[in-house]
Scaffold this active site. Structure first.
Site, mmCIF file in Angstrom:
data_model
loop_
_atom_site.group_PDB
_atom_site.id
_atom_site.type_symbol
_atom_site.label_atom_id
_atom_site.label_comp_id
_atom_site.label_asym_id
_atom_site.label_seq_id
_atom_site.Cartn_x
_atom_site.Cartn_y
_atom_site.Cartn_z
ATOM 1 N N ARG A 1 0.738 -6.416 -32.728
ATOM 2 C CA ARG A 1 -0.055 -5.263 -33.202
ATOM 3 C C ARG A 1 -1.552 -5.527 -33.063
ATOM 4 N NH1 ARG A 1 -0.226 -5.649 -39.774
ATOM 5 N NH2 ARG A 1 0.552 -7.773 -39.973
ATOM 6 N N SER B 1 -2.940 -1.470 -40.937
ATOM 7 C CA SER B 1 -1.754 -2.178 -40.442
ATOM 8 C C SER B 1 -1.676 -2.154 -38.926
ATOM 9 C CB SER B 1 -0.482 -1.540 -41.018
ATOM 10 O OG SER B 1 -0.432 -1.712 -42.408
ATOM 11 N N GLU C 1 3.450 12.357 -41.056
ATOM 12 C CA GLU C 1 3.673 11.954 -39.666
ATOM 13 C C GLU C 1 4.040 13.129 -38.769
ATOM 14 O OE1 GLU C 1 5.184 10.559 -42.299
ATOM 15 O OE2 GLU C 1 4.230 8.601 -42.440
ATOM 16 N N PHE D 1 8.555 5.503 -38.737
ATOM 17 C CA PHE D 1 7.900 6.796 -38.978
ATOM 18 C C PHE D 1 7.367 7.404 -37.680
ATOM 19 C CE2 PHE D 1 6.688 4.057 -42.792
ATOM 20 C CZ PHE D 1 7.931 4.235 -43.375
ATOM 21 N N HIS E 1 5.484 -2.721 -36.346
ATOM 22 C CA HIS E 1 6.480 -3.150 -37.332
ATOM 23 C C HIS E 1 7.895 -2.767 -36.919
ATOM 24 C CE1 HIS E 1 2.746 -3.617 -39.428
ATOM 25 N NE2 HIS E 1 3.299 -4.013 -40.550
ATOM 26 N N ASP F 1 10.065 -6.029 -46.228
ATOM 27 C CA ASP F 1 10.157 -4.621 -46.632
ATOM 28 C C ASP F 1 11.588 -4.090 -46.546
ATOM 29 O OD1 ASP F 1 7.588 -4.259 -47.417
ATOM 30 O OD2 ASP F 1 6.915 -3.276 -45.587
ATOM 31 N N ARG G 1 5.068 -6.797 -36.104
ATOM 32 C CA ARG G 1 4.205 -7.226 -37.194
ATOM 33 C C ARG G 1 3.822 -8.711 -37.176
ATOM 34 N NH1 ARG G 1 5.717 -8.738 -43.061
ATOM 35 N NH2 ARG G 1 3.742 -8.528 -44.138
#
Lengths: 280, 319
Positions: free
Chosen positions: B14, B41, B62, B87, B113, B121, B171
């Site tokens: 990322r 992020s 989104e 998302f 991610h 998560d 990530r």
């Protein structure tokens, strides 16, 4: 164009709508007839348009139809205002046509800039286009049209919040407030409450108009245009009668998505006399 | 060739995206960045600082972000939408389908991610179906770069490509081993090692694990042809066919469900052109869970050892 000329165009557009839907025995005449005066006025009087068509629409006003099922009125007005030959209206919903059941860019029909049909997406697209105009320092307006039942889709309210937050005061979103949807009156299916208060609470400037009186459409849309550039997006709550102009289709959700029979077509055309433009 | 591949450093893919979009923004004034409350992020800080007017915050919405992206292309902008992979795809599938893919809009859907390596998560956020969803959309290009340097190069390259793109990255810090200055060719398979016994096709984080597996297999006397499929769609079918005709068996390795991912795409080509034994290293039709990236890769069978075992099995099935 004068008011009486606009009215004649609108009558011709209504003839086109019922003939298109009749020929293929499929399509959505009710909402199309209700929005005919508005969309005719937009293309023949209100919008500043360049000749021809390019996708980016820089240096001109542009329009998005979010409630894509009223494609018959959209196609008729686009053809009548020169985007493609009126003879092509005969291909509506037929195989190998550029006039898909719901508007699409895939077949490169001039005048259409986004696919619509799956509801609730057009407000977001209009916001993006309005933002592109701001980034491009293009001082033109983005117009959009949405069904009232369509506002039950949550994505609209994401976009409505976004437009106010980003001060998209070059956006004029019109809601076809006909109070009808497929399963019945909106108050019975899913009550929208006060759309005026909802839009105002989200930070929009709201104007109301009768969308079936041409004089009022011209006057109120001029007011809406005058309200641009003042920090708020603009919502026009447009009261219409579904099926307007064809007596037996008026005011009922029954004609949302069905086609007239041969006899009903004849009756409808008798209610829509026109002498100027001529049928496709 | 294989032994020349070494770790330069460890960096997040990322981060390659964040540095790539900054560079793309410098090269092309039409590049704009959108986010749905995840700009930090997605490492957009540099872009936001340098181009504040070309950054569009959409809030946690989104669906609207995708539509706004589609609208921005009407006016010549090149929008990069950014949020987590979950998302970016499953949450907004119909918006992408109608407003972006069917409408042929030049939107870059940039998804971080992705996969199990999101970690603690848990399964709500660990999308493992996204490659499948996105590659099924007509006209959608699907790119899964393997490390920081390649993610940066891909992020820059997609600005020059006209059409919708799904760019998937991750990530965690991960070995960075491809060249710092590389030209990213969309749709071109990247052969990392030539070999004769088995072809390993990998994408994303799994490419590094496949490099390690290939080195270990070489010591065992198995010659691996290792191909990084950074573009799942359009797939470099010629490269795939040429390799499997030579080696005669396949291993695919991906941080994705077995259904719908890279393995499916390779199997599709093989079935039509050159059916050969094929072993899968993928998530076997299950959801993930909380844990460290390493624990999760171990538990769900996405390790160097899994690739070695798969390769040995594929080779044995040839006989």
């Amino acid at each position: 164009m004068e008011i009486n000329e606009l009215k004649e165009v609108a009558t011709q557009v209504r003839r086109d709508i019922v003939r298109m839907v009749h020929k293929v025995q499929s399509g959505h005449p009710g909402g199309s007839l209700g929005c005919t005066d508005f969309i005719t006025a937009l293309y023949f009087k209100i919008m500043e348009r360049k000749p021809g068509f390019d996708m980016d629409g820089i240096g001109e006003d542009i329009f998005f139809l979010s409630n894509g099922h009223i494609s018959p009125v959209y196609y008729s007005v686009l053809a009548r205002s020169g985007y493609f030959p009126v003879s092509e209206l005969a291909t509506f919903r037929h195989i190998n046509s550029r006039l898909q059941g719901h508007p699409a860019t895939h077949e490169h029909l001039p005048g259409v800039r986004i696919a619509s049909g799956s509801l609730g997406q057009g407000m977001s697209v209009a916001c993006g286009a309005a933002m592109a105009k701001k980034l491009n320092k293009d001082n033109h307006i983005v117009y959009s049209l949405h069904g009232d039942g369509e506002l039950q889709e949550g994505q609209n309210w994401e976009a409505i919040m976004f437009a106010a937050h980003h001060k998209l005061d070059n956006l004029i979103a019109t809601v076809d407030y006909n109070g009808q949807q497929i399963d019945g009156p909106t108050v019975a299916v899913m009550n929208l409450g006060s759309l005026k208060e909802k839009f105002e609470a989200f930070g929009w400037h709201v104007i109301e108009m009768d969308g079936n009186r041409m004089e009022e459409v011209i006057r109120v849309m001029a007011d809406a245009k005058a309200a641009t550039g003042k920090g708020k997006p603009i919502c026009v709550l447009m009261t219409t009668v579904m099926g307007k102009g064809v007596k037996f289709m008026e005011g009922t959700h029954e004609w949302h998505g069905i086609a007239p029979s041969d006899k009903q077509l004849e009756e409808a055309l008798n209610l829509l006399p026109t002498t100027t433009l001529g049928d496709y | 060739m294989l032994n020349d591949i070494v770790i330069l450093n460890e960096k997040e893919t990322r981060g390659g995206f964040g540095d790539g979009i900054l560079e793309a923004g410098r090269r092309n004034p039409n590049v704009v960045a959108l986010t749905a409350d995840l700009g930090g992020s997605l490492k957009l800080n540099g872009f936001i600082k340098e181009f504040p007017d070309r950054f569009i915050q959409c809030g946690i919405a989104e669906a609207n972000m995708i539509g706004v992206g589609a609208g921005l292309t009407i006016g010549g902008k090149i929008p990069y939408t950014t949020t987590f992979a979950n998302f970016s795809t499953s949450r907004v599938y119909d918006q992408i389908r109608q407003s972006v893919a069917y409408s042929g809009k030049n939107v870059k859907i940039c998804a971080s991610h992705a996969g199990l390596t999101l970690g603690e998560d848990g399964a709500t956020h660990q999308v493992l179906e996204d490659i499948g969803m996105m590659k099924m959309l007509p006209g959608m290009t699907v790119i899964v770069p393997c490390d920081y340097n390649q993610t940066k190069a891909a992020t820059i390259a997609i600005a020059d490509y006209e059409g919708p793109v799904y760019l998937r990255f991750g990530r965690p810090k991960w070995p960075n081993f491809t060249p710092e200055h590389q030209t990213f060719e969309i749709g071109k398979a990247q052969v990392l090692a030539y070999g004769s016994d088995v072809t390993i096709f990998a994408c994303g984080h799994m490419v590094w694990l496949a490099v390690e597996a290939a080195k270990a297999l070489a010591e065992k006397g198995i010659s691996v042809e290792l191909i990084n499929i950074h573009t799942i769609k359009p797939l470099d079918e010629a490269a795939v066919i040429a390799s499997i005709k030579k080696t005669g068996c396949i291993v695919t390795a991906e941080e994705h469900q077995i259904n719908g991912g890279l393995g499916d795409s390779i199997a599709n080509v093989a079935a039509r052109e050159c059916p050969v034994p094929h072993e899968y290293v993928a998530v076997m039709d299950t959801f993930g869970e909380s844990g460290t990236p390493k624990q999760l890769l171990d538990k769900y069978g996405l390790t160097k050892e899994n690739i070695i075992t798969a390769a040995e099995k594929a080779v044995s099935r040839k006989k």
